[in-house]
Design an enzyme around this catalytic site. Structure first.
Site, PDB file in Angstrom:
ATOM      1  CB  CYS A  30     -17.917  14.152   7.531  1.00  0.00           C
ATOM      2  SG  CYS A  30     -16.565  14.747   8.569  1.00  0.00           S
TER       3      CYS A  30
ATOM      4  CG  HIS B  89     -19.697  12.198  13.903  1.00  0.00           C
ATOM      5  ND1 HIS B  89     -18.445  12.652  13.544  1.00  0.00           N
ATOM      6  CD2 HIS B  89     -19.623  11.901  15.233  1.00  0.00           C
ATOM      7  CE1 HIS B  89     -17.647  12.631  14.594  1.00  0.00           C
ATOM      8  NE2 HIS B  89     -18.332  12.186  15.641  1.00  0.00           N
TER       9      HIS B  89
END
Length: 266
Positions: free
Chosen positions: A151, A109
């Site tokens: 991301c 992430h």
């Protein structure tokens, strides 16, 4: 003021006798190099971060692809932020003098400028900085490639319709910027979400490995990455029952500080 100074710039002497290898990284070493993969799938509950289903598929593809190019691949799974920094510090302090390059693949992430360990975030610049010229002498002048599947924000791309050399035996040493010879390949543009298929892995890693498998020993790195951009941009689109998530696209982002052309062959 500093910007009023007139720096002395040596004129470029390009003639018909110029050596074409001057503009190409030397890959004629004992080994093409190491490839370190950080694969974070499970996160501490207090982070609020979800399980990254499909990331093991990404890690498997990366291992197969970079081993196929000749790299010594090592995968680390579910590391805390401190452990990521610790492991990469160890690698940066190793002797890379007999290696032509270095590759790091980060699967986790993330947000803009940060990557998540299993417990907290770490600045990407802190990780990549470990391999700068003033910190990792045996990689000076050699290509250092970072592929980052994470991301970089929460924006969604709705799309639009359309009709990496050590100093040679010169008479004097050459100074180069500490930021030189890096390539950062991000899965998505700044501020945007990066998509990952739970069954097939992320769009970016699927495309990267597909292009490297087919053309990795033929084309120069920027040609390869342009084809990766093309594949992600044109071949993938979200299909979702929620209108707010349906038909979304993704655009990788390549940032190059390479000073020469890079081919994965000698």
């Amino acid at each position: 003021m500093a910007d009023e100074a007139s720096p002395q710039v040596a004129p470029s002497q390009v003639t018909e006798d110029s050596d074409p290898d001057e503009y190409r990284y030397n890959m004629d070493y004992t080994s093409i190099g190491r490839c370190v993969v950080i694969n974070n799938k499970n996160f501490d509950k207090n982070t609020g971060l979800s399980i990254r289903e499909g990331t093991d598929l990404d890690a498997g593809l990366v291992m197969k692809t970079f081993r196929g190019l000749g790299y010594d691949v090592k995968i680390f799974k579910d590391l805390t932020a401190a452990k990521i920094e610790e492991e990469l510090t160890k690698v940066s302090k190793e002797d890379h003098s007999k290696m032509a390059s270095f590759v790091c693949v980060l699967l986790s992430h993330g947000e803009e400028n940060v990557l998540y360990g299993t417990d907290s975030a770490v600045e990407l610049s802190k990780l990549t900085g470990l391999f700068k010229g003033d910190n990792c002498a045996t990689l000076v002048g050699k290509p250092k490639l970072f592929f980052i599947q994470a991301c970089r924000g929460t924006e969604l791309d709705g799309g639009v319709e359309m009709d990496s050399v050590a100093v040679e035996d010169d008479e004097s040493p050459t100074r180069i910027p500490v930021e030189a010879d890096f390539l950062y390949a991000y899965s998505t543009a700044p501020g945007y979400y990066a998509w990952r298929d739970t069954q097939n892995g992320s769009w970016f890693i699927q495309s990267l490995c597909s292009i490297l498998d087919e053309f990795g020993k033929q084309l120069e790195i920027m040609q390869l990455m342009t084809r990766v951009n093309n594949m992600v941009a044109l071949n993938f689109q979200v299909t979702h029952r929620k209108p707010s998530l349906n038909a979304k696209k993704q655009m990788p982002c390549i940032v190059s500080m390479l000073t020469k052309e890079l081919f994965f062959t000698k």
